[in-house]
Every structure is written in structure tokens, then in C-alpha cells.
Design a protein around this motif. Structure first.
Motif, PDB file in Angstrom:
ATOM      1  N   ILE A 158       0.749  -1.148  -0.023  1.00 42.49           N
ATOM      2  CA  ILE A 158       0.018  -0.121   0.054  1.00 42.49           C
ATOM      3  C   ILE A 158       1.091   1.216   0.207  1.00 42.49           C
ATOM      4  CG2 ILE A 158      -1.912  -1.167   1.171  1.00 42.49           C
ATOM      5  CD1 ILE A 158      -1.173  -0.097   3.599  1.00 42.49           C
ATOM      6  N   GLY A 159       2.120   1.084  -0.463  1.00 43.06           N
ATOM      7  CA  GLY A 159       2.972   2.235  -0.536  1.00 43.06           C
ATOM      8  C   GLY A 159       4.222   1.980   0.479  1.00 43.06           C
ATOM      9  N   GLY A 160       4.741   3.061   0.829  1.00 43.80           N
ATOM     10  CA  GLY A 160       5.776   3.042   1.977  1.00 43.80           C
ATOM     11  C   GLY A 160       5.255   2.855   3.293  1.00 43.80           C
ATOM     12  N   ALA A 161       5.805   2.024   4.164  1.00 41.65           N
ATOM     13  CA  ALA A 161       5.418   1.483   5.664  1.00 41.65           C
ATOM     14  C   ALA A 161       6.502   1.618   6.403  1.00 41.65           C
ATOM     15  CB  ALA A 161       4.707   0.364   5.474  1.00 41.65           C
ATOM     16  N   LEU A 162       6.267   1.750   7.791  1.00 40.11           N
ATOM     17  CA  LEU A 162       7.232   1.618   8.591  1.00 40.11           C
ATOM     18  C   LEU A 162       7.402   0.195   9.332  1.00 40.11           C
ATOM     19  CD1 LEU A 162       9.217   2.470  10.902  1.00 40.11           C
ATOM     20  CD2 LEU A 162       7.163   2.952  12.404  1.00 40.11           C
ATOM     21  N   GLN A 163       8.825  -0.392   9.343  1.00 35.67           N
ATOM     22  CA  GLN A 163       8.778  -1.872   9.430  1.00 35.67           C
ATOM     23  C   GLN A 163       9.516  -1.949  10.723  1.00 35.67           C
ATOM     24  OE1 GLN A 163       9.077  -5.525   6.878  1.00 35.67           O
ATOM     25  NE2 GLN A 163      11.442  -5.244   7.669  1.00 35.67           N
ATOM     26  N   LEU A 164       9.006  -2.640  12.106  1.00 34.05           N
ATOM     27  CA  LEU A 164      10.048  -3.031  12.876  1.00 34.05           C
ATOM     28  C   LEU A 164      10.409  -4.444  13.024  1.00 34.05           C
ATOM     29  CD1 LEU A 164       8.119  -1.185  15.959  1.00 34.05           C
ATOM     30  CD2 LEU A 164       9.999  -0.218  14.164  1.00 34.05           C
ATOM     31  N   GLN A 165      11.542  -4.773  12.982  1.00 34.65           N
ATOM     32  CA  GLN A 165      11.781  -6.479  12.929  1.00 34.65           C
ATOM     33  C   GLN A 165      12.647  -6.825  14.059  1.00 34.65           C
ATOM     34  OE1 GLN A 165      13.465  -7.309   9.071  1.00 34.65           O
ATOM     35  NE2 GLN A 165      13.428  -9.619   9.577  1.00 34.65           N
TER      36      GLN A 165
END
Length: 675
Positions: free
Chosen positions: A524-531
Motif C-alpha cells: 500500500i506504498g511506503g510503511a514503517l517496519q519493526l523487525q
């Protein structure tokens, strides 16, 4: 049968409304074979029972017939067991208008007090039953078959609730002398209570083992259980509402009572719970809670009502929340609460107490623990607030003083307040009314006015239960709200620019080795990922914002987790206080909320690698919030984990002792009035 029906398909009701009769003009209504019947209790000027009348409507409550008398005080002559009692001198309350399941006959049941020759109520609570019977009779015919049961099974008859189960009719009668709620089973004709004593006698206890006296039982069935909501025995003073539940009328009922709403039930006592059924054939229905702000706590007249949607967060978890107004849609069968536009908080430049030099800075110091109080001084009853320049004023918010005789009790006083707006020389009244005390910052909605000064005055203050008036006047905090509310978000993080890489400006990251926080390309476009691949570490991203406060602050975001139950969390903070904590629960493998000790309550199931939209609608005045998932309400009336008056930070993170978590967030928005 329903005890509430609005006059139109969609009704908008403002809380603190003056009476139930403003909406229906009847105590009870019912529909039989296309005809509506409205029952109304009439009293003499002294408050004694005069008569019951019934009106009819055949055009869906648009017009009503001339009232017909169906029962008068003369009809009660010699209807009781005491030959020396003049039963025509009666005071009736807790009126129920019930249909017998076996016969279809209607009967009026009520709590009765006698009245002596000096027009004083005799403190003896009896049970009245008056019925219309006979072939061909209609609900609007005379209710000539009447009896008075002096003391059912030797117990006083208090407030009444009704239960229909398995083709039988039961009454729940609150015996406030013994602190017991008796379940009374009626005979098949519903003409009398069955002999041999109550079906059940229910009693509950406080933590100190004292009896928890309950009254005003309101009973309804939902999710396979019977629920009984009750008010405490405090005369007419507001108190904590509680409920119990059971699979059937015969029990077992829970051996403890569960609190609902705030500690004063929003300054009310339970009036009833009504089901609003859809008229469009969908079968949908909603529950409406009604509480009475009884005039016995001020001038003995002009009762008020509050109306709230009831939420079932689980099959047995019952909650409600406070709203300025509600909308009843009888076509759809929905009850929706909403807050009015109060604008933003206006800066108060100076505050003075008319005629005195008292230090009143505590009123505007943004600290709900400090206060100003006039110590019952008869002349210290007017405060003037200077906004520095003319402003558009929409509301005033107050937390009233609640400490009298070394006792903290918000329900001990009910003031009549006056609000005026002006230029310092001339003032225009914009509000004068009774203001029920709630134990949080409550809003008085004003007709929109312009001015530099707002003057707040005490007209009179009523002690609880009609025990006279005082000059008590004081507040923990006073706020003035107005101008235009701009819904533009204070935080809007879409993560679309840049498409990949580090987080946008304003975000702070704390992370352990083996973890990361980055902007990625998503579907859905750019997103924030926490891994998080560290089973003894974590990663947290946070963003500080301008403090948001008011009756409607919203936070929305989209999220997806690679694993249900990996411990990821979303928190809204006020400084170091955690107000809301929503977790991807390891324990429940569901979405859950926690209190300040991290005790979890599961609220919704979620799937792996699936996008969800989370919306939180918060009332920082009341410290409550509603939770929507994919725009569907999943939990209503939740309470902040810790008390605070504003929100200034969002934190999203992973669990310390879990690994393998991948959490993705997008379209994070927070907006509300600025502090």
C-alpha cells in the motif's frame, strides 16, 4: 414491550435532557396489533397518586388520542389488607406496565407508599397491581381489577424490575431494608405473586463484608444470559452502578457485582435498559442505558435523564461511555454516541473573584489535584475569566469541588450555575441550569457567543436528597473552549517519502542488536517496519506531538503482524504515563488491551500478514476510549491504564523476550484539540 420509543424514526437526544416526558410524554408505551398505547401517571400538587391515563395512536405515534382515565385513586378504596388504611392516599413509584405471557392481559405494577393526614409519606413499601381483564377488553379500558399486597412475603417492596422467562412473568423487588433483591414469581394469570415465598433472594457484599445494598434493578437478556443492572442505596444521590448475570432467572447469579460506568454513573441512578429494534426487517437491535438525575437532589422538580449506548465487549463484559449526545435510529436499530464541536482550549489570561482578592490561580493551572473553594462564603459566588481578546466561546469545562466535612463525595452537592459572556462592562447570559457533578472534567455546552470575558456564578447549591441549599462554590479546574476546531492531524505519518530508508523527521528509535526500524516498500506504498530477531532485546519507535486533549481525540493507523501473538504493542502516552496499551498478545494469541500492571484483556482475533485499520476515539476529560477495528466498534467504554488529561506521544514496539517478530505500520494519524 418497550418502555422507550422516540416520536420519530431518528432521534437526537442531548444528555442532561430535562425529562423522559420531553421525548415520549408517557411513562410507558407499547404497541399491540398496529395501535400504540401510552400510559401516563398523574399526581396531585402534593405528589400523591391521582390517576393513570392511556392515549392511543394509529399513525405510528405522530398523533395521540385524548387521554382516557384507566385507574384513579378512588379505585384503590379498600384494596389492601389493613382495614384502617386509606388506600386512596397513595404515592406510587417504579411503575411497570406488563403483559401476561399466558393471557395477554395488561397489568400495572408499582411500589406504593401510604400518605398520612399531614401529606407525609409513610415509610412502608407495598406492592400494587391493577389489571384490565375480560374478553374483548383493550389496554385502554378501566383497570378495575386491583389489589394491594401490603408486604409481599413480609418483605418491603422496593424498586421493580421485570423478567419474562419460559412463558412466565417474574418481578425483581429491591428490599432496601434487608439489602436483598427478591425474585417474585407471578401466577399463570399474573394476578398475584405465588405463595410460599420468593423464588430467590439475592444479596451481595462489599470487600469489608458489609452488605452491598442495591436498588432499581433493570433486567434484560443478551448473549444467552440475563443481566441485572442495579444502583446503590444512597437515596437519590448518584453512585456506582453494578451488574450481575445468570444463565436463567433461577441462577446461578454471580456472587460478586461488576462495576459499570464511572463512580457516579455520570451523576445518575439507573432508570432502565431499553432495546431499540430495527424497523427495516434486518433484525438488528441495540441496547440503550438510561439514568435519572433525580430532582430530589435539588428542588424536587424537573428530573433529568442521561442516555448512553451499552456495549457488550464480550458475552458478559458490559460497558458504556459518556457522550454529549446520542442518535437513536429506529429504522436501523442503532444507538450512536458523539461529542459536540467544542473548538479548542482558549488561553485564560487572568481570573478574579468578584469583590475579593483570593488567589484563584489553581482554577487554571492545568492541575486537577489543586483547587479553589469558597468555604461556603455567601458572597464569594462569582468568578470572571479574561481571555485577553474577544473570542468565539462554545463550551466551558469544569471539575467541581467535592470535599465537604472531610469527606470526598462528588454527589453531595448539585449546583445551579450561571454563565455570562461579555466585554467587561456588559454581559449576556448564555447558560443557567443545574449541573450534575461528575468526578472528571465535564463539559457544559453553550450557545455560541463572542466576548473577551466569561463570568461564572453560583445561583444556589443543593445538598443531596433535598436536605437544603448551601453557598458551596469551588472547582479543581476551569477551561474555556471555542473558536474553530481544525481536524487537521497533529501527526500524519504515511511513510511514502522517502519510499525506503530511515524514518522521517520526528521519529526516535531505541533498538537492541538484532533488531531494526526502517521504511520499506509495502503493498500500500511506503510503511514503517519493526523487525526483532533478538529474544532478549527490542525495538521501539516513538513520536512526540503537541499535547492533545478534549472530549474527542482520535488516533488511527494501519498495521499487520507476521505472527499472531508475538508481543508487539501500540502505546499512547502522556509524559511517562501509559494511557493505552494495545498488544499482539503472547498469552491470548489475539489483540488485547492492558491496564497499568500489564494485565491483559483480549479484544479481537487477528490473522497473520493481514492489514488492519485501528481507530481509537478518546475522551481525555473522562479518561475513556472506544476501539474500532476496520471501522467496526470492537470495544467500548475502555478506561485509560493511568489517569491523565492529555496525550503527547505514540510508541510502537516489539516484546523484549520474543523474537522473529515483523510488525508493519502505515498511515499513523493523531488529531484533536490542542492543549
Amino acid at each position: 414491550m418497550s418502555a422507550f420509543h422516540s416520536q420519530v424514526s431518528i432521534a437526537r437526544i442531548e444528555n442532561n435532557g430535562k425529562t423522559l416526558n420531553q421525548i415520549t410524554d408517557f411513562n410507558k408505551t407499547t404497541q399491540i396489533k398496529g395501535t400504540w398505547y401510552g400510559l401516563k401517571l398523574h399526581e396531585t400538587p402534593s405528589g400523591a397518586f391521582d390517576k393513570f391515563t392511556i392515549s392511543t395512536s394509529t399513525d405510528n405515534k405522530t398523533t395521540w388520542s385524548t387521554p382516557t382515565v384507566v385507574l384513579s385513586n378512588e379505585d384503590l378504596t379498600n384494596k389492601g389488607e389493613d382495614q384502617h388504611e386509606d388506600y386512596t392516599r397513595s404515592k406510587l413509584a417504579a411503575v411497570k406496565w406488563l403483559m401476561c405471557p399466558a393471557t395477554g392481559n395488561l397489568s400495572i405494577w408499582a411500589k406504593r407508599h401510604g400518605i398520612d393526614s399531614n401529606n407525609k409519606i409513610i415509610p412502608r413499601k407495598e406492592l400494587l397491581r391493577a389489571a384490565v381483564v375480560g374478553s374483548g377488553k383493550t389496554p385502554a379500558d378501566r383497570y378495575t381489577d386491583s389489589i394491594i399486597i401490603d408486604l409481599p412475603y413480609g418483605n418491603v417492596s422496593g424498586d421493580l424490575g421485570e423478567i419474562v422467562e419460559d412463558g412466565k412473568l417474574y418481578l425483581a423487588s429491591a428490599d432496601t431494608q434487608q439489602g436483598v433483591v427478591h425474585i417474585l414469581e407471578l401466577n399463570d394469570e399474573c394476578s398475584d405473586i405465588k405463595p410460599n415465598g420468593p423464588l430467590l433472594s439475592l444479596q451481595w457484599f462489599n470487600d469489608d463484608n458489609s452488605i452491598d445494598h442495591r436498588e432499581a434493578p433493570a433486567i434484560f437478556r443478551e448473549n444467552g444470559y440475563l443481566f441485572m443492572m442495579t444502583s446503590g442505596k444512597t437515596g437519590w444521590r448518584p453512585n456506582q452502578h453494578k451488574y450481575t448475570y445468570a444463565p436463567s432467572v433461577k441462577g446461578p447469579w454471580t456472587d460478586h457485582l461488576i462495576p459499570i460506568s464511572d463512580s457516579t454513573a455520570y451523576h445518575s441512578q439507573v432508570f432502565g435498559v431499553k432495546r431499540i429494534r430495527s424497523s427495516n426487517g434486518s433484525g438488528h437491535s441495540s441496547l440503550l442505558f438510561s439514568g435519572t438525575r433525580n430532582a430530589a437532589t435539588w428542588n424536587g422538580k424537573d428530573n433529568r435523564n442521561i442516555w448512553m449506548p451499552l456495549y457488550f465487549n464480550t458475552d458478559t463484559n458490559l460497558a458504556t461511555n459518556y457522550y454529549d449526545r446520542i442518535t437513536l435510529d429506529e429504522e436501523k436499530g442503532t444507538v450512536t454516541g458523539y461529542q459536540l464541536d467544542h473548538g479548542t482550549q482558549l488561553s485564560i489570561k487572568n481570573t478574579v473573584l468578584q469583590g475579593f482578592q483570593d488567589d484563584v490561580t489553581a482554577l487554571t493551572d492545568n492541575d486537577l489535584s489543586t483547587f479553589w473553594y469558597n468555604n461556603n462564603h455567601s458572597d464569594k459566588k462569582t468568578l470572571t475569566f479574561d481571555l485577553g481578546e474577544a473570542q468565539r466561546i462554545k463550551a466551558i469545562k469544569l471539575k467541581q469541588f467535592d470535599q465537604y466535612n472531610n469527606k470526598v463525595d462528588v454527589s453531595l452537592r448539585t449546583p445551579r450555575l450561571k454563565v455570562e459572556v461579555g466585554n467587561g462592562q456588559t454581559f449576556t447570559p448564555v447558560f443557567e441550569d443545574i449541573v450534575g457533578s461528575i468526578n472528571w472534567l465535564q463539559t457544559i455546552n453553550l450557545p455560541e457567543a463572542h466576548g473577551q470575558y466569561l463570568r461564572l456564578s453560583l445561583i444556589e447549591n443543593h445538598k443531596g436528597n433535598s436536605s437544603g441549599t448551601t453557598n458551596d462554590f469551588g472547582f479543581y479546574e476551569v477551561e474555556i473552549w471555542g473558536n474553530k476546531y481544525s481536524p487537521s492531524p497533529q501527526l500524519h505519518a504515511g511513510f511514502d517519502t522517502p519510499e525506503t530508508g530511515t524514518l522521517p523527521q520526528g521519529w526516535e528509535v531505541i533498538r537492541s542488536s538484532g533488531t531494526s526500524a526502517s521504511v520499506i516498500k509495502a503493498d500500500i506504498g511506503g510503511a514503517l517496519q519493526l523487525q526483532d530477531n533478538n529474544n532478549n532485546g527490542r525495538v521501539v519507535a516513538s513520536h512526540t506531538l503537541t499535547p492533545q486533549k478534549g472530549a474527542r481525540v482520535e488516533a488511527t493507523l494501519r498495521f499487520k503482524y507476521n505472527t499472531s501473538g508475538s508481543g508487539d504493542y501500540i502505546r499512547l502516552m502522556s509524559g511517562k504515563k501509559m494511557l493505552i496499551n494495545i498488544v499482539n498478545s503472547v498469552k491470548h494469541r489475539k489483540l488485547a488491551i492492558t491496564d497499568n500492571r500489564f494485565n491483559e484483556t483480549a479484544i479481537a482475533s487477528i490473522n497473520n500478514d493481514t492489514w488492519y485499520k485501528l481507530r481509537l476515539v478518546m475522551n481525555t476529560d473522562a479518561n475513556t476510549y472506544d476501539i474500532f477495528l476496520n471501522d467496526r466498534l470492537i470495544w467500548g467504554g475502555a478506561h485509560f491504564a493511568e489517569a491523565a488529561s492529555f496525550i503527547d506521544n505514540i510508541r510502537i514496539g516489539t516484546a523484549t523476550k520474543e523474537s522473529g517478530s515483523v510488525a508493519v505500520y502505515d498511515d499513523i494519524m493523531i488529531h484533536g484539540p490542542i492543549q
